[in-house]
Scaffold this active site. Sequence first.
Site, PDB file in Angstrom:
ATOM      1  NE  ARG A  40     -14.794 -44.891  29.498  1.00 59.49           N
ATOM      2  CZ  ARG A  40     -14.471 -44.821  28.204  1.00 59.49           C
ATOM      3  NH1 ARG A  40     -15.291 -45.258  27.278  1.00 59.49           N
ATOM      4  NH2 ARG A  40     -13.327 -44.291  27.827  1.00 59.49           N
ATOM      5  N   GLY A  42     -14.784 -40.084  20.335  1.00 59.82           N
ATOM      6  CA  GLY A  42     -13.342 -40.270  20.154  1.00 59.82           C
ATOM      7  C   GLY A  42     -13.002 -41.030  18.872  1.00 59.82           C
ATOM      8  CG  ASP A  77      -6.135 -41.562  31.763  1.00 57.18           C
ATOM      9  OD1 ASP A  77      -6.674 -40.479  31.429  1.00 57.18           O
ATOM     10  OD2 ASP A  77      -5.059 -41.945  31.283  1.00 57.18           O
ATOM     11  CB  SER A  78      -9.898 -44.665  28.593  1.00 53.35           C
ATOM     12  OG  SER A  78     -10.586 -43.446  28.383  1.00 53.35           O
ATOM     13  N   GLY A 118     -19.089 -37.991  26.361  1.00 54.52           N
ATOM     14  CA  GLY A 118     -19.242 -39.346  25.808  1.00 54.52           C
ATOM     15  C   GLY A 118     -18.994 -40.387  26.874  1.00 54.52           C
ATOM     16  CE  LYS A 177     -17.250 -47.401  23.216  1.00 52.34           C
ATOM     17  NZ  LYS A 177     -17.015 -45.967  23.183  1.00 52.34           N
TER      18      LYS A 177
END
Length: 204
Positions: free
Chosen positions: A185, A157, A73-74, A13, A179
């Site tokens: 992101r 997610g 990283d999220s 994703g 989005k």
Amino acid sequence: MPPRLLLASANQGKLRELRTILDGLPVELVGLAEAGLGEPPEVEETGETFLENALLKGRAYAAWSGLAAVADDSGLEVDALGGVPGVRSARYAGPGASDQANLDKLLAELTGVPPERRTARFRCAAVLVDPEAGEWHAEAAWEGRLLDAPRGSGGFGYDPVFLPDGWELTSAEADQAAKDAASHRGQAFRSLRPAIEAWAGHAN
Ligand code: IMP
């Protein structure tokens, strides 16, 4: 020839989004599977912050591949849960948990929490690591609220329960371009773009 830049993520994703967000840069984006080096290493995300973990991944994959790498990283910070799952978002329901299992656990933990207390944000730390030239990073957040049932099938997610501030659609109902324009992101990697562009200009 544009310099090769490793896209250091195995999350499909995320990769889909990154390829779009980074489109148009003067680099050849190389996925982990396309590096031609076999199985990539498992990187343990032992950091306490998104930035620490993004750097761990960027450094490890750059060392493994011999290429400069971009990584992120999220995760999701939920106010009613004191910021959890945070850096543990991908493994909230246990090591290797599916998106669905993580989402189910989140909804279970938030049972009975009223709408006004369901505030949350996605955070993203984006990094560019070139072991020879240096490290660059950018961070961003995307504020919203968590619904009590999933809506939509886009994204990945926790997107089906995330209602961004000012939106009527969840981030799984919105189209991908909307989005990317607003997300943690999208914002973080757009901030990192000038560094990637400058790096590409010096890499040859
Ligand atoms: P990691 O950055 O690969 O450690 O994992 C991030 C985790 O946070 C994902 O597996 C998702 O559960 C969650 N996450 C991060 N960004 C997003 C997003 O844009 N939408 C939905 N979930 C996200």
